[in-house]
Design an enzyme around this catalytic site. Structure first.
Site, PDB file in Angstrom:
ATOM      1  N   TRP A 157       0.810  -1.220   0.000  1.00 51.42           N
ATOM      2  CA  TRP A 157       0.000   0.000   0.000  1.00 51.42           C
ATOM      3  C   TRP A 157       0.838   1.263   0.000  1.00 51.42           C
ATOM      4  CZ3 TRP A 157       1.767   2.527   4.147  1.00 51.42           C
ATOM      5  CH2 TRP A 157       2.250   1.774   5.222  1.00 51.42           C
ATOM      6  N   ASN A 158       2.147   1.163   0.303  1.00 47.32           N
ATOM      7  CA  ASN A 158       2.896   2.415   0.471  1.00 47.32           C
ATOM      8  C   ASN A 158       3.227   3.090  -0.861  1.00 47.32           C
ATOM      9  OD1 ASN A 158       4.782   0.425  -0.132  1.00 47.32           O
ATOM     10  ND2 ASN A 158       6.345   1.206   1.254  1.00 47.32           N
ATOM     11  N   PRO A 182      -3.302  -6.390  -5.464  1.00 48.36           N
ATOM     12  CA  PRO A 182      -2.847  -5.150  -4.816  1.00 48.36           C
ATOM     13  C   PRO A 182      -3.208  -5.178  -3.343  1.00 48.36           C
ATOM     14  CG  PRO A 182      -4.914  -4.742  -5.972  1.00 48.36           C
ATOM     15  CD  PRO A 182      -4.575  -6.206  -6.199  1.00 48.36           C
ATOM     16  N   LEU A 258      11.791  -6.725   0.412  1.00 49.73           N
ATOM     17  CA  LEU A 258      11.241  -6.839   1.771  1.00 49.73           C
ATOM     18  C   LEU A 258      11.664  -5.651   2.642  1.00 49.73           C
ATOM     19  CD1 LEU A 258      11.890 -10.698   2.057  1.00 49.73           C
ATOM     20  CD2 LEU A 258       9.860  -9.520   1.202  1.00 49.73           C
ATOM     21  N   CYS A 291      10.305   1.343   2.401  1.00 50.73           N
ATOM     22  CA  CYS A 291      11.287   0.329   2.822  1.00 50.73           C
ATOM     23  C   CYS A 291      12.694   0.901   2.833  1.00 50.73           C
ATOM     24  CB  CYS A 291      11.259  -0.858   1.872  1.00 50.73           C
ATOM     25  SG  CYS A 291       9.633  -1.545   1.689  1.00 50.73           S
ATOM     26  N   GLU A 388      12.231  -2.140  11.892  1.00 52.56           N
ATOM     27  CA  GLU A 388      11.802  -1.118  10.950  1.00 52.56           C
ATOM     28  C   GLU A 388      10.708  -0.276  11.626  1.00 52.56           C
ATOM     29  OE1 GLU A 388      10.176  -2.887   7.392  1.00 52.56           O
ATOM     30  OE2 GLU A 388      11.063  -1.319   6.159  1.00 52.56           O
TER      31      GLU A 388
HETATM   32  C1  SIN Z   1       9.759   0.973  -1.238  1.00 50.81           C
HETATM   33  O1  SIN Z   1       9.941   1.578  -0.214  1.00 50.81           O
HETATM   34  O2  SIN Z   1       9.382  -0.198  -1.219  1.00 50.81           O
HETATM   35  C2  SIN Z   1      10.001   1.602  -2.569  1.00 50.81           C
HETATM   36  C3  SIN Z   1      10.646   2.917  -2.502  1.00 50.81           C
HETATM   37  C4  SIN Z   1      11.176   3.384  -3.828  1.00 50.81           C
HETATM   38  O3  SIN Z   1      11.034   2.701  -4.849  1.00 50.81           O
HETATM   39  O4  SIN Z   1      11.764   4.449  -3.840  1.00 50.81           O
END
Ligand code: SIN
Length: 485
Positions: A157-158, A182, A258, A291, A388
């Site tokens: 979702w991010n 999704p 991940l 991430c 995280e």
């Molecule tokens: C992610 O945080 O999974 C993707 C971030 C990015 O593609 O910049």
């Protein structure tokens, strides 16, 4: 529904299977809410294992003729899809902000970022080369690359748009078909992409979208169905490990993007303003929900106080709020549970002696908002060193020597992105080579783009997305020996 688009037909609430917009077999739906207001934006069809199987069967059928097309023909369709994304950038951004919460300027940026994968792989798909190996007089040894087969994708979702195109574009470019689940929080962006794909001429069955409130039903079918040859996933390390286990029975290829625990290492010799600006961008992008967000700021003792002062002053200027309001610099956190998890980490750190420089509280704006936070007096035994954070919280750790910084950076099971600020060229190399991460930004934190290999090591995953390397994840290597010449 309260979302106002220029083109309201981009608002889809049904699943997209084999080129048809359909309800789930049981008629079940789930609510999609705006995290900033709690308002229900849509009731979206929720599919299960049976619909997933049908999408996989359709993908297999569609792939037979798709992979036989010249790469140029596949490229033309991706190019049209790219252009449609640009033409509909504003609507895609509004949909994204409404369901995900990020400020509109970030959503517009993500739509451009997402579209860039369509463009890149439209071109790169024409460059799938083989090899002729050194051979003896009576034989030739040849290597060809072929599409891996039907791909299943599960996305987070991010980044409701770019994490989809980063998988769909390379898969289609080389001749695969792909079925997508999704995130339940953000299906509207995915469904709008499917609508644009249909308009671009993507043949029926080649790309299906399976919204669902029942992730294990859809994921279970994707990972057990022998027709699926590859699973690609972006999400948490915990879910990634489970999916890898589930894929083992049919020995599927997997690509896993991940969790991360990115350090931003700032040495005494760094340019302070650049380091502060880079750390701010990285830490608070998408309210800390990426991430590759800075998870730990590691700052050398000589520059530490000046860094904390400038960094905290800038954080105090943020304007959190509804992402649909242009004045908002930082949006909400995706769920109340996420807010509670973030606060628990902050509370545990404070309990263990951390100092709150700013923030540290649930926001008065509502249950989905957390105050942008800076913590000092933090130590390696606190949960926010190891885990995280996935929220707008910056713990600033102090270190003394280069060796100590490298050891701290590596003291984690994660290895996705990392960042180093220094003006010492020797140190640039020593640290970049000494830290165990898939990506290192030197004096730069905005490192993502379509041309770079995005991915991690250790428990941050396997495989690379984007760039020329991103095609390999969707290709098999076949050796052909021609003898008796
Ligand atoms: C992610 O945080 O999974 C993707 C971030 C990015 O593609 O910049």
């Amino acid at each position: 529904m309260s979302i106002q688009l220029k083109d309201n037909s981009l608002l889809k609430t049904q699943a997209y299977i084999d080129g048809q917009w359909v309800d789930g077999d049981t008629g079940a739906t789930f609510e999609v809410r705006n995290p900033a207001t709690g308002e229900v934006l849509a009731n979206v069809a929720s599919v299960g294992a049976d619909e997933t199987k049908r999408a996989i069967d359709a993908a297999e059928k569609a792939m037979a003729s798709w992979k036989a097309l010249p790469a140029k023909s596949r490229s033309d369709i991706l190019e049209r899809w790219y252009n449609l994304m640009l033409e509909n950038q504003d609507d895609l951004a509004i949909l994204m902000t409404a369901e995900q919460g990020k400020p509109l300027f970030e959503s517009r940026g993500e739509v451009m970022y997402g579209a860039s994968f369509m463009k890149w792989f439209a071109e790169e798909g024409k460059r799938v080369y083989g090899d002729v190996l050194p051979s003896t007089a009576d034989r030739r040894s040849i290597v060809i690359k072929q599409p891996v087969g039907v791909v299943a994708a599960i996305t987070p979702w991010n980044f409701p748009n770019a994490m989809i195109t980063r998988k769909v574009a390379p898969a289609l470019a080389v001749g695969c078909a792909i079925v997508l689940k999704p995130a339940a929080e953000t299906p509207l962006s995915a469904l709008a992409l499917a609508e644009l794909g249909e308009r671009a001429g993507v043949p029926a069955g080649l790309f299906s979208v399976l919204p669902s409130a029942n992730a294990s039903a859809v994921g279970g079918e994707m990972t057990s169905n022998p027709t699926v040859k590859k699973l690609t996933f972006t999400g948490s390390t915990g879910v990634g490990k489970l999916l890898i286990k589930q894929c083992a029975d049919t020995v599927k290829r997997t690509s896993m993007e991940l969790g991360g625990n990115a350090p931003v290492i700032v040495f005494d010799d760094a340019d302070l303003d650049k380091a502060v600006a880079g750390a701010l961008t990285s830490k608070y992008r998408n309210s800390g929900q990426t991430c590759i967000c800075a998870n730990r700021l590691l700052v050398q003792d000589g520059i530490y106080d000046a860094f904390v002062e400038k960094f905290t002053a800038a954080v105090k200027e943020f304007r959190i709020g509804n992402g649909l309001e242009e004045s908002t610099t930082h949006g909400p956190v995706i769920t109340e549970k996420a807010v509670a998890d973030i606060h628990a980490k902050v509370a545990a750190a404070v309990e263990q002696g951390a100092t709150v420089e700013t923030g540290g509280q649930l926001s008065e704006l509502g249950s989905h908002f957390y105050e942008p936070t800076v913590l000092t007096n933090v130590t390696a035994d606190m949960p926010l060193f190891k885990e995280e954070i996935f929220g707008p919280v910056a713990p600033v750790f102090k270190f003394g020597t280069e060796e100590e910084a490298i050891a701290m950076a590596n003291d984690t099971e994660f290895g996705l992105a990392s960042y180093v600020y220094t003006n010492d060229l020797g140190r640039v190399w020593r640290v970049s080579e000494g830290i165990d991460y898939g990506m290192v930004g030197v004096n730069e934190t905005a490192i993502s783009s379509e041309i770079i290999p995005f991915g991690g090591v250790k428990e941050s995953g396997q495989g690379r997305e984007g760039s020329k390397y991103g095609l390999d994840d969707y290709l098999e290597t076949k050796y052909i020996c021609i003898g008796g010449l």
